[in-house]
Design a protein around this motif. Structure first.
Motif, PDB file in Angstrom:
ATOM      1  N   LEU A 148       0.832  -1.205   0.000  1.00 54.67           N
ATOM      2  CA  LEU A 148       0.000   0.000   0.000  1.00 54.67           C
ATOM      3  C   LEU A 148       0.867   1.255   0.000  1.00 54.67           C
ATOM      4  CD1 LEU A 148      -2.774   1.386   0.230  1.00 54.67           C
ATOM      5  CD2 LEU A 148      -2.588   1.131   2.717  1.00 54.67           C
ATOM      6  N   ARG A 149       1.908   1.262   0.813  1.00 52.61           N
ATOM      7  CA  ARG A 149       2.786   2.437   0.862  1.00 52.61           C
ATOM      8  C   ARG A 149       3.447   2.690  -0.495  1.00 52.61           C
ATOM      9  NH1 ARG A 149       3.931   0.293   6.037  1.00 52.61           N
ATOM     10  NH2 ARG A 149       5.755  -0.830   5.241  1.00 52.61           N
ATOM     11  N   ASP A 150       3.869   1.638  -1.180  1.00 54.54           N
ATOM     12  CA  ASP A 150       4.493   1.797  -2.492  1.00 54.54           C
ATOM     13  C   ASP A 150       3.518   2.398  -3.504  1.00 54.54           C
ATOM     14  OD1 ASP A 150       6.836   0.761  -1.526  1.00 54.54           O
ATOM     15  OD2 ASP A 150       6.522  -1.252  -2.368  1.00 54.54           O
ATOM     16  N   LEU A 151       2.280   1.928  -3.471  1.00 57.96           N
ATOM     17  CA  LEU A 151       1.288   2.419  -4.419  1.00 57.96           C
ATOM     18  C   LEU A 151       0.879   3.856  -4.118  1.00 57.96           C
ATOM     19  CD1 LEU A 151      -1.020  -0.717  -4.883  1.00 57.96           C
ATOM     20  CD2 LEU A 151       1.083  -0.100  -6.084  1.00 57.96           C
ATOM     21  N   VAL A 152       0.735   4.180  -2.844  1.00 53.85           N
ATOM     22  CA  VAL A 152       0.387   5.548  -2.453  1.00 53.85           C
ATOM     23  C   VAL A 152       1.508   6.514  -2.846  1.00 53.85           C
ATOM     24  CG1 VAL A 152       0.007   7.079  -0.478  1.00 53.85           C
ATOM     25  CG2 VAL A 152      -1.202   4.887  -0.615  1.00 53.85           C
TER      26      VAL A 152
ATOM     27  N   ILE B  69      -3.930   9.295 -10.591  1.00 53.88           N
ATOM     28  CA  ILE B  69      -3.867   7.935 -10.058  1.00 53.88           C
ATOM     29  C   ILE B  69      -4.590   7.899  -8.711  1.00 53.88           C
ATOM     30  CG2 ILE B  69      -2.368   6.117  -9.164  1.00 53.88           C
ATOM     31  CD1 ILE B  69      -2.262   6.285 -12.148  1.00 53.88           C
ATOM     32  N   ILE B  70      -5.454   6.902  -8.538  1.00 58.96           N
ATOM     33  CA  ILE B  70      -6.201   6.748  -7.285  1.00 58.96           C
ATOM     34  C   ILE B  70      -5.888   5.376  -6.705  1.00 58.96           C
ATOM     35  CG2 ILE B  70      -8.494   6.586  -6.234  1.00 58.96           C
ATOM     36  CD1 ILE B  70      -9.509   8.416  -8.472  1.00 58.96           C
ATOM     37  N   VAL B  71      -5.512   5.343  -5.433  1.00 57.68           N
ATOM     38  CA  VAL B  71      -5.268   4.089  -4.724  1.00 57.68           C
ATOM     39  C   VAL B  71      -6.428   3.844  -3.768  1.00 57.68           C
ATOM     40  CG1 VAL B  71      -3.778   2.861  -3.102  1.00 57.68           C
ATOM     41  CG2 VAL B  71      -2.772   4.249  -4.932  1.00 57.68           C
ATOM     42  N   GLU B  72      -6.976   2.637  -3.816  1.00 57.57           N
ATOM     43  CA  GLU B  72      -8.119   2.267  -2.987  1.00 57.57           C
ATOM     44  C   GLU B  72      -7.692   1.167  -2.017  1.00 57.57           C
ATOM     45  OE1 GLU B  72     -12.822   1.020  -3.687  1.00 57.57           O
ATOM     46  OE2 GLU B  72     -11.376   0.870  -5.339  1.00 57.57           O
ATOM     47  N   ASP B  73      -7.620   1.532  -0.738  1.00 53.29           N
ATOM     48  CA  ASP B  73      -7.228   0.588   0.305  1.00 53.29           C
ATOM     49  C   ASP B  73      -8.453  -0.165   0.803  1.00 53.29           C
ATOM     50  OD1 ASP B  73      -6.175  -0.802   2.425  1.00 53.29           O
ATOM     51  OD2 ASP B  73      -5.816   0.970   3.684  1.00 53.29           O
ATOM     52  N   LYS B  74      -8.492  -1.473   0.557  1.00 53.57           N
ATOM     53  CA  LYS B  74      -9.618  -2.306   0.984  1.00 53.57           C
ATOM     54  C   LYS B  74      -9.225  -3.247   2.125  1.00 53.57           C
ATOM     55  CE  LYS B  74     -11.328  -2.273  -3.802  1.00 53.57           C
ATOM     56  NZ  LYS B  74     -11.817  -3.110  -4.932  1.00 53.57           N
ATOM     57  N   HIS B  75      -8.076  -3.007   2.713  1.00 48.83           N
ATOM     58  CA  HIS B  75      -7.546  -3.761   3.854  1.00 48.83           C
ATOM     59  C   HIS B  75      -7.077  -5.154   3.441  1.00 48.83           C
ATOM     60  CE1 HIS B  75      -6.602  -4.675   7.939  1.00 48.83           C
ATOM     61  NE2 HIS B  75      -7.426  -5.693   7.969  1.00 48.83           N
ATOM     62  N   ILE B  76      -8.006  -6.006   2.960  1.00 53.43           N
ATOM     63  CA  ILE B  76      -7.613  -7.339   2.510  1.00 53.43           C
ATOM     64  C   ILE B  76      -6.940  -7.265   1.146  1.00 53.43           C
ATOM     65  CG2 ILE B  76      -8.481  -9.639   1.859  1.00 53.43           C
ATOM     66  CD1 ILE B  76     -10.654  -9.340   3.914  1.00 53.43           C
ATOM     67  N   SER B  77      -7.276  -6.251   0.374  1.00 55.97           N
ATOM     68  CA  SER B  77      -6.710  -6.056  -0.957  1.00 55.97           C
ATOM     69  C   SER B  77      -6.437  -4.570  -1.168  1.00 55.97           C
ATOM     70  CB  SER B  77      -7.667  -6.578  -2.036  1.00 55.97           C
ATOM     71  OG  SER B  77      -8.859  -5.815  -2.058  1.00 55.97           O
TER      72      SER B  77
ATOM     73  N   SER C 253      -9.255  -0.165 -16.549  1.00 56.74           N
ATOM     74  CA  SER C 253      -8.530   0.982 -15.984  1.00 56.74           C
ATOM     75  C   SER C 253      -8.266   0.812 -14.496  1.00 56.74           C
ATOM     76  CB  SER C 253      -9.285   2.291 -16.239  1.00 56.74           C
ATOM     77  OG  SER C 253      -9.430   2.531 -17.622  1.00 56.74           O
ATOM     78  N   VAL C 254      -8.100  -0.430 -14.066  1.00 62.98           N
ATOM     79  CA  VAL C 254      -7.823  -0.719 -12.662  1.00 62.98           C
ATOM     80  C   VAL C 254      -7.117  -2.067 -12.573  1.00 62.98           C
ATOM     81  CG1 VAL C 254     -10.060  -1.853 -12.339  1.00 62.98           C
ATOM     82  CG2 VAL C 254      -8.860  -0.926 -10.355  1.00 62.98           C
ATOM     83  N   ALA C 255      -6.301  -2.229 -11.567  1.00 60.65           N
ATOM     84  CA  ALA C 255      -5.747  -3.545 -11.230  1.00 60.65           C
ATOM     85  C   ALA C 255      -5.656  -3.617  -9.719  1.00 60.65           C
ATOM     86  CB  ALA C 255      -4.386  -3.764 -11.874  1.00 60.65           C
ATOM     87  N   GLU C 256      -5.769  -4.833  -9.193  1.00 63.20           N
ATOM     88  CA  GLU C 256      -5.882  -4.989  -7.744  1.00 63.20           C
ATOM     89  C   GLU C 256      -5.059  -6.185  -7.280  1.00 63.20           C
ATOM     90  OE1 GLU C 256      -9.541  -5.353  -4.477  1.00 63.20           O
ATOM     91  OE2 GLU C 256      -9.915  -4.811  -6.576  1.00 63.20           O
ATOM     92  N   ILE C 257      -4.362  -6.006  -6.194  1.00 66.97           N
ATOM     93  CA  ILE C 257      -3.631  -7.100  -5.551  1.00 66.97           C
ATOM     94  C   ILE C 257      -4.584  -7.751  -4.547  1.00 66.97           C
ATOM     95  CG2 ILE C 257      -1.652  -7.725  -4.116  1.00 66.97           C
ATOM     96  CD1 ILE C 257      -0.197  -5.273  -5.266  1.00 66.97           C
ATOM     97  N   VAL C 258      -4.907  -9.025  -4.775  1.00 68.11           N
ATOM     98  CA  VAL C 258      -5.896  -9.724  -3.952  1.00 68.11           C
ATOM     99  C   VAL C 258      -5.298 -11.034  -3.446  1.00 68.11           C
ATOM    100  CG1 VAL C 258      -7.798  -8.731  -5.271  1.00 68.11           C
ATOM    101  CG2 VAL C 258      -6.894 -10.956  -5.927  1.00 68.11           C
TER     102      VAL C 258
END
Length: 332
Positions: free
Chosen positions: A181-185, A194-202, A239-244
């Motif tokens: 999360l820190r790297d993406l922010v 660029i928008i980073v969305e913190d979902k806690h689990i992902s 237009s999005v990718a997510e680490i899950v």
């Protein structure tokens, strides 16, 4: 449902028993919120035809009535197997972004049709509770968007599942997620749009407002996911990718729900719009269900609906009737 009594020999065949079961079944009642302007569920044409082909219960002899009362709950549940696939009771699974609502420039900007939450609640009652949201969004966001209603939900691409008001399963937070999360922010802070969305689990990164940064954003996400190891995977979308979590997928979530009441024994229908929904389409196809993609693009889905607007029209009309079947989606 019925007390067990000894069958009366020679009264009717097993086939006739099942026809009686089907003729005696009733559709689910609407909940309080489903009454009023939205009609409660009515019997299907298939059931009406079957009812018309057997004598009214009041005309049976005492022995024949006693025979009908020997029907077990299992026989009542199995009686729907004679219906055509498009007439069978369905379990409805719905993606959110790009499916129920149009995709917005940023995650917080979605616009929900004010009629939609109540219509979904009416449909849930008409389907005996077998309606669930299957989304990359967190449960908290979906609850807020569809307030005051709370639906069964496979959130975060299946990493968190709520069933009957309780969290049924939740993936563990992958190691190094806070570091990722820190790297993406850090990247977002130095790149406008660029928008980073913190979902806690992902954690997701959006570049819809900065499409020229797509390659650079994806390179970073792939590097971060690789560093985190086999416990995660990168889920790409529009237009999005997510680490899950690696174990999370919409397909796995739908398969899990289909083993549990009120979904078990029904024909699954899943509607989505993106690459993120392909696992769900594959799972539903394997279960003999109906997979539907919103819009264009290569897909495993068997059917298509033109747009979220078209889908909402189908759902709103079905809610007004108080009944939804797989054949309704052929209108799209």
């Amino acid at each position: 449902m019925f007390p067990w009594r000894a069958a009366v020999p020679g009264v009717a065949s097993t086939t006739m028993r099942r026809r009686w079961v089907t003729s005696l079944r009733v559709t689910p009642k609407c909940g309080e919120r489903g009454k009023g302007s939205l009609a409660c569920a009515a019997a299907s044409p298939a059931l009406q035809r079957q009812r018309s082909s057997v004598a009214p219960f009041s005309r049976l002899s005492a022995d024949e009535r006693a025979f009908v009362m020997t029907l077990t709950t299992s026989e009542m549940m199995n009686s729907t197997s004679d219906l055509a696939p498009t007439e069978a009771e369905i379990a409805l699974f719905l993606d959110f972004d790009g499916t129920l609502v149009e995709i917005a420039p940023s995650p917080a900007d979605v616009d929900v049709d004010r009629r939609l939450p109540a219509a979904l609640d009416t449909l849930r009652h008409s389907l005996g509770g077998a309606l669930a949201l299957v989304s990359g969004r967190p449960i908290s966001f979906l609850d807020s968007a569809l307030d005051p209603y709370r639906f069964d939900t496979a959130a975060l691409h299946g990493a968190e599942i709520r069933l009957g008001g309780d969290v049924h399963s939740r993936a563990a937070v992958p190691a190094e997620m806070r570091s990722a999360l820190r790297d993406l922010v850090r990247f977002a802070n130095s790149h406008v749009g660029i928008i980073v969305e913190d979902k806690h689990i992902s954690v997701a990164m959006h570049w819809r407002l900065a499409p020229q940064l797509a390659d650079e954003a994806l390179d970073l996400l792939r590097a971060v996911a690789s560093r985190m190891g086999p416990g995660v995977r990168l889920q790409e979308g529009k237009s999005v990718a997510e680490i899950v979590p690696a174990s999370a997928s919409k397909g796995a979530a739908i398969s899990q729900l289909m083993q549990l009441p009120p979904y078990a024994g029904r024909r699954p229908v899943f509607i989505g719009d993106d690459v993120t929904d392909e696992h769900g389409f594959a799972a539903v196809n394997a279960l003999g269900g109906l997979s539907i993609r919103i819009g264009d693009g290569e897909t495993r889905a068997a059917g298509r609906i033109a747009s979220p607007t078209t889908l909402r029209s189908i759902l709103l009309n079905a809610a007004e009737r108080g009944r939804l079947t797989a054949s309704d989606f052929s209108e799209g």
